[in-house]
Structures are given as structure tokens and as C-alpha cells.
Design an enzyme around this catalytic site. Structure first.
Site, PDB file in Angstrom:
ATOM      1  N   SER A 265       0.814  -1.219   0.000  1.00 30.03           N
ATOM      2  CA  SER A 265       0.000   0.000   0.000  1.00 30.03           C
ATOM      3  C   SER A 265       0.850   1.272   0.000  1.00 30.03           C
ATOM      4  CB  SER A 265      -0.954  -0.019   1.198  1.00 30.03           C
ATOM      5  OG  SER A 265      -1.790  -1.137   1.138  1.00 30.03           O
TER       6      SER A 265
ATOM      7  N   ARG B   4       7.485   6.410  -4.191  1.00 34.50           N
ATOM      8  CA  ARG B   4       7.907   7.112  -2.967  1.00 34.50           C
ATOM      9  C   ARG B   4       7.340   6.366  -1.765  1.00 34.50           C
ATOM     10  NH1 ARG B   4       3.818  10.083  -5.202  1.00 34.50           N
ATOM     11  NH2 ARG B   4       1.924  10.315  -3.937  1.00 34.50           N
TER      12      ARG B   4
ATOM     13  N   ASP C   4      -5.008  -2.815  -2.078  1.00 32.58           N
ATOM     14  CA  ASP C   4      -6.034  -3.395  -1.199  1.00 32.58           C
ATOM     15  C   ASP C   4      -7.451  -3.279  -1.773  1.00 32.58           C
ATOM     16  OD1 ASP C   4      -6.181  -0.663  -0.847  1.00 32.58           O
ATOM     17  OD2 ASP C   4      -6.107  -0.706   1.332  1.00 32.58           O
TER      18      ASP C   4
END
Length: 466
Positions: free
Chosen positions: A94, A109, A147
Site C-alpha cells: 500500500s 515514494r 487493497d
């Protein structure tokens, strides 16, 4: 199998599919040590993750793990291990990545407190696979998953009937949604390798960032204050009006505003001779009412669930959680009304996100009579009283859906979507790879047969076959 690196915790799961839309889930969860979130090299973090996978296999799949180890020890040098019975792993990651394939994605990032510079730009699946291979584990990273996509897949497996699921949505600490879109509707080029044969692609919408410019979203002084004091002002504006992480803070700011108004006596005793004509507060100095994030959204759920005439449960929790002493029924009712307004707005905005995708898909018009299936996961949709009912109420008000369309929209809970869905996607990816390999072998066989047939001499001719 699946693993989920969603923030400060790492979860390892194995999923057994029963074949009848049900499953059995086994999992371990471990906190990521702070020093690994700021490690000097990615190897330190991903080595830790691989070690957790090893510990999970030893604890929950010891027989399979030991058999694998025995085969390796007894194998001859150079023997191919690709044919071994290995676990296909779905990797829920995630963090922002540029996904270039089913099991390939480069980290853009870090967020959520992680900062490991040497991992930027690298394929996170390859980083994990390298550490898994060093431990000689029977595991292959088969799929990289968001997710919301996992939730979509989990609901697709568990949903009743034959109707395919359109949307996988998260309404919890944060909010986001993924949906199935026609490739012909894509408005920008998509890099990487993907199968175009179905004519469809799963799109991760990242709707939490919808309307950061505030062109259409409602904006109150409390929304403005929350955004200004957040760690990312001007970003995730839609999420800051919908998700559980922020609803308690919006409620706190609204209640605090009323508390501080001199003309009101909310949580104060009326003036008397003992306090120099000023209203005496019944709120403790250390109350969460005076602290940023001091009001947890779970208190809103308690307020919504308390339907007793005296609101006794809510009044007790106001004292326990916020140090508000002797709240009257009228004061508790005021808190409940404010909380309800914040929660209802969240549900109605959630309906806007879901409803717009339902309308974009055309399924209400294209599939007469069939349900439009939505899978949802998260604490709001699962535990906040009447949250789904308020979403349906809002669907009724949306032009293009209305009462008739609302009757056909079905929202089902996709429990453990990020774990179960990631494992399901790993299974699909493995089957795709297997089919691809078989197709390649068949093509090679056909090619060889044709060459051989062309090389067979006619009667009376001679040739040399190499």
C-alpha cells in the site's frame, strides 16, 4: 498465500478456498520495527519480511515446509526446482508504485513514516523475491496488489449468484475504490504488459484525492481547520470528508465550536454566585475535546447506536472518553445530532463515489434485472450503524439511479479483502502463467512438426536431418 504491508504492521496469510464461495483464512501479524522503517538499505526491510514468511510456514504449514527442505537437501546438483509444489504469493503493497506487470512494480515514494531511499525506483516484488530465495522458501511472488483490488477480487469469489462484481471499495481509516472498466474507455496510455483479450481492466481510482481544488465538494470551517492542521494540507480532500480517520476530528471541531460560544451553555453549568457570574465547565482540562485527534470516531458509532430515551450509554462514554461530567440528556442529544450529521455526510459522499462508477459502467441499462454487485471492506461500512442504509438512501436521490436503480445495487462485505483477494489474484496469475507456458510449448511443438514435415523427403529423394 498473501502478505500485506499496509503501514506499521505486516500480515502473512494463507487462504484455503473451499470451492463454494467460502474460505478459511490463517494469518500472523507483526509490527514493523521503527529502525527498519528508516533502514539504510531495502535489504534490511525485505529480509525481515521474508523471515516472517518463513516463520509463518514453519508454524502453520510445517509438513509442506519440511518436505520442501528435504527435497532440496536430497536433490542432485543443478536439479530444476521450478516443478516443485510452491505457494503462489499475492503481495499487497500500500505505497505508491508504477505497476508494470502482474508481479512487477517500481516504488515511486515511501509514505506512512517509511524512508528507505535506496528502494526508490526498484521493483518491490523482485526485492521480496530475492530475500525469499535466499531463505530457500517454496514461495513465488506472483502478483502485486492494491487493497481495493484485493477487495474487488475477494467479493467476486464470495458473492452469491453468477453476477460479476463491479467495484471493490474501502471505507475505513481511509477510503478508495477500484472497478472494472472497458479498455476502450481508457483515456490515457497504460505502460507495461497486460492481457487485452478480455477487453477490460481493473482501475484503481484513488478517489480519496477527488476534487482537491474544492470545485464541488462541500466545505465547512471545520473541514478547513482539519485540512490546515493535517500533515498533508490540500491533499486527499475527499478522504478527509469520508474516512474514519477524520470523522471524529470533524465532530470534535464542531462540538468545540459550540462549547466555546459564550451564548451557549453546552457542557457548562449556568452562572451562579459561586463562580463570579460565569458558567462553570464540566469538561476536564485534559479532555480530548481540546486536543487534535482527541475524539475517536468510535464514539460516533456509540452515539448512533444509543437509541434509549435517556442516552445513558452515550452519556457514560462522554465522561469516560472525553472527561465530560454529568452531561444532560439535551447535551448528549446535541452531540448525537452533530455526530449524525458528520456520519451521514460521509455516507452520502460515499454514495456519490460508488454511484458515479455504477453510472459510468452502464450496467443499470445494459443488464436488465441483474444486480450490480459491490464489495466493501473497512470499519465504517462494517461497524458504523446504518452506514450502508444511508448510502442506499443517497442512491435514491442520484439522477440516473433513483429508486429503481437502488433496488438493483447490492453492497456486500468483503471481509479481509486485502488478504483473501491478494491470494486469489496470485492464484489467477499462476494459472495465467501456466496457460501461457502451455501455449508456448504447443506453439513450439507445432512449429517443430511443420519444420519436420517440410524436411521429410518425397519418394526417391534424399536429405539430411539435423
Amino acid at each position: 498465500m498473501s502478505v500485506d504491508l499496509g503501514g506499521t504492521n505486516f500480515r502473512v496469510c494463507s487462504v484455503h478456498l473451499n470451492g463454494d464461495s467460502t474460505f478459511n483464512l490463517t494469518y500472523n501479524k507483526v509490527a514493523i520495527p521503527r529502525e527498519l522503517m528508516l533502514a539504510k538499505t531495502s535489504k534490511e526491510l525485505f529480509g525481515f519480511l521474508a523471515k516472517q514468511i518463513e516463520l509463518f510456514l514453519k508454524e502453520h504449514h510445517e509438513e509442506h515446509f519440511e518436505a520442501h527442505q528435504r527435497r532440496r537437501k536430497s536433490a542432485k546438483p543443478g536439479e530444476d526446482y521450478e516443478t516443485e509444489d510452491i505457494f503462489q504469493l499475492g503481495f499487497t503493497f500500500s505505497f505508491p508504485v508504477q505497476q508494470l506487470g502482474i508481479n512487477k512494480g517500481n516504488l515511486i515514494r515511501w509514505t506512512k513514516g517509511f524512508d528507505i531511499p535506496d528502494a526508490i525506483g526498484k521493483d518491490v516484488c523482485a526485492l521480496l523475491q530475492q530475500e525469499i530465495d535466499l531463505l530457500h522458501l517454496p514461495v513465488k511472488v506472483a502478483a502485486l496488489v492494491n487493497d481495493t483490488v484485493g477487495t474487488l477480487m475477494a467479493r467476486s469469489y464470495a458473492a452469491p449468484g453468477k453476477t460479476s462484481t463491479l467495484i471493490g471499495a474501502i471505507f475505513g481509516t481511509g477510503t478508495n475504490g477500484a472497478y472494472v472498466e472497458k479498455i476502450t474507455n481508457l483515456q490515457k496510455p497504460v505502460d507495461g504488459q497486460y492481457d487485452k483479450s478480455t477487453g477490460e481492466m481493473v482501475i484503481n481510482s484513488e478517489w480519496g484525492s477527488f476534487d482537491n481544488q474544492l470545485n464541488v465538494l462541500p466545505n465547512t470551517p471545520y473541514d478547513k481547520k482539519l485540512d490546515e492542521d493535517s500533515v498533508n494540507p490540500g491533499i486527499q480532500i475527499f478522504e478527509k470528508r469520508v474516512s474514519g480517520m477524520f470523522l471524529g476530528e470533524i465532530t470534535r471541531l464542531a462540538v468545540l465550536d459550540l462549547y466555546e460560544k459564550p451564548s451557549l451553555s453546552l457542557f457548562k453549568d449556568v452562572s451562579s454566585s459561586t463562580n463570579n457570574g460565569k458558567a462553570a465547565t464540566r469538561v476536564g482540562e485534559g479532555s480530548g475535546l481540546f486536543q487534535q485527534w482527541g475524539l475517536d470516531s468510535s464514539l460516533m458509532s456509540i452515539a448512533a447506536a444509543d437509541t434509549t430515551p435517556e442516552l445513558s450509554t452515550l452519556r457514560k462514554e462522554l465522561e469516560s472518553q472525553l472527561q465530560i461530567r454529568s452531561a444532560t440528556v439535551e447535551e448528549a442529544r446535541a452531540f448525537k445530532d452533530i455526530s449524525y450529521a458528520v456520519g451521514r455526510r460521509s455516507a452520502r459522499l460515499s454514495a456519490v463515489a460508488l454511484g458515479s462508477i455504477v453510472m459510468q459502467s452502464g450496467r443499470l441499462k445494459e443488464t436488465k434485472g441483474e444486480p450490480v454487485d459491490i464489495g466493501a471492506d473497512g470499519s465504517l461500512v462494517e461497524h458504523y450503524p446504518s452506514f450502508r442504509d444511508m448510502i442506499y438512501e443517497a442512491f435514491n436521490k442520484i439522477d440516473g439511479i433513483g429508486a429503481e436503480g437502488t433496488e438493483r445495487i447490492r453492497i456486500g462485505i468483503a471481509k479481509d479483502g486485502s488478504g483473501v483477494g491478494a491470494a486469489l489474484i496470485a492464484l489467477v496469475a499462476a494459472n495465467m502463467e501456466k496457460r501461457g507456458t502451455l501455449d508456448e510449448l504447443a506453439a513450439l511443438k507445432n512449429k517443430a512438426t511443420q519444420k519436420l514435415a517440410g524436411a521429410i523427403p518425397s519418394v526417391g529423394e534424399s536429405t539430411t536431418l539435423v
